[in-house]
Scaffold this motif. Structure first.
Motif, PDB file in Angstrom:
ATOM      1  N   GLY A  24       0.625  -1.235  -0.003  1.00 31.30           N
ATOM      2  CA  GLY A  24      -0.053   0.017   0.032  1.00 31.30           C
ATOM      3  C   GLY A  24       0.780   1.354  -0.008  1.00 31.30           C
ATOM      4  N   LEU A  25       0.142   2.339  -0.027  1.00 32.34           N
ATOM      5  CA  LEU A  25       0.691   3.652  -0.101  1.00 32.34           C
ATOM      6  C   LEU A  25       0.216   4.472   1.165  1.00 32.34           C
ATOM      7  CD1 LEU A  25       1.066   4.643  -3.716  1.00 32.34           C
ATOM      8  CD2 LEU A  25       3.129   3.787  -2.170  1.00 32.34           C
ATOM      9  N   PRO A  26       0.879   5.349   1.661  1.00 30.50           N
ATOM     10  CA  PRO A  26       0.239   6.530   2.475  1.00 30.50           C
ATOM     11  C   PRO A  26      -0.460   7.573   1.974  1.00 30.50           C
ATOM     12  CG  PRO A  26       2.822   6.548   2.793  1.00 30.50           C
ATOM     13  CD  PRO A  26       2.442   5.347   1.971  1.00 30.50           C
ATOM     14  N   ARG A  27      -1.224   8.253   2.067  1.00 30.82           N
ATOM     15  CA  ARG A  27      -2.007   9.240   1.468  1.00 30.82           C
ATOM     16  C   ARG A  27      -1.101  10.351   0.916  1.00 30.82           C
ATOM     17  NH1 ARG A  27      -7.505  10.032   2.877  1.00 30.82           N
ATOM     18  NH2 ARG A  27      -8.386   8.315   4.190  1.00 30.82           N
ATOM     19  N   GLU A  28       0.025  10.669   1.466  1.00 30.14           N
ATOM     20  CA  GLU A  28       0.863  11.647   0.821  1.00 30.14           C
ATOM     21  C   GLU A  28       1.622  11.187  -0.335  1.00 30.14           C
ATOM     22  OE1 GLU A  28       1.675  10.235   4.286  1.00 30.14           O
ATOM     23  OE2 GLU A  28      -0.108  11.847   4.833  1.00 30.14           O
TER      24      GLU A  28
END
Length: 193
Positions: A24-28
């Protein structure tokens, strides 16, 4: 205000961007992958995708759900937890050092789950600041064996270690745990019930 075309673009592209990142990826980081997209537009798209279950949020990571991988990971962690619990049960009052058990992120999660479930007990030797992990059955066995022996004037650490057939290395964290749960009380150098 976001045009429907822009929103449709985000709804179509965010899942494929996240699919490329298994963890996954963080929002930023996701926002950086969407050039020209503002925070509000991305949040609106994420809200819809999360609401539909197209993507999920785990901690701070946004990701595409992978049910088969999640089931396999949960199964592996469950099996690892069972192995660790059995190893510590068989080790009784002479468990291996925690760093010999916790060798990966998976084993750390398994140990934390076992601690939460009360299968394992974290005992800390306060004097040396070293921790030991015991199976709850080992703690129960020690309590049963010590209970008739802890009459006044009590026992010294060496006498307790001899009664349990363990070294001081194991006796100290065990006794500190038994003191903490009020099974034993330390009076000078002796322990009593």
């Amino acid at each position: 205000v976001v045009s429907q075309t822009a929103l449709d673009y985000l709804l179509a592209n965010i899942p494929s961007l996240l699919a490329a990142h298994a963890a996954g990826l963080p929002r930023e980081r996701l926002l950086k992958q969407l050039p020209g997209c503002g925070q509000a537009a991305m949040d609106a798209a994420l809200g819809r995708l999360l609401g539909r279950g197209v993507i999920i949020e785990r901690g701070s990571q946004l990701m595409v759900p992978r049910p088969d991988e999640d089931r396999a990971r949960a199964q592996n962690e469950s099996e690892r937890a069972a192995q660790i619990a059995e190893l510590l049960r068989l080790s009784a009052l002479r468990p291996p050092k925690p760093d010999e058990i916790i060798t990966s992120a998976e084993s750390r999660r398994a140990v934390e789950a076992l601690l939460r479930d009360g299968v394992l007990v974290r005992a800390v030797d306060r004097a040396k600041r070293k921790q030991m992990l015991f199976h709850r059955d080992a703690i129960d066995s020690a309590r049963r064996r010590l209970e008739p022996l802890l009459q006044p004037p009590g026992l010294l650490v060496t006498e307790i270690a001899t009664a349990l057939d363990i070294s001081r290395k194991y006796a100290m964290p065990l006794l500190d745990h038994l003191d903490a749960i009020h099974f034993t009380q330390r009076i000078d150098e002796r322990r009593v019930r």
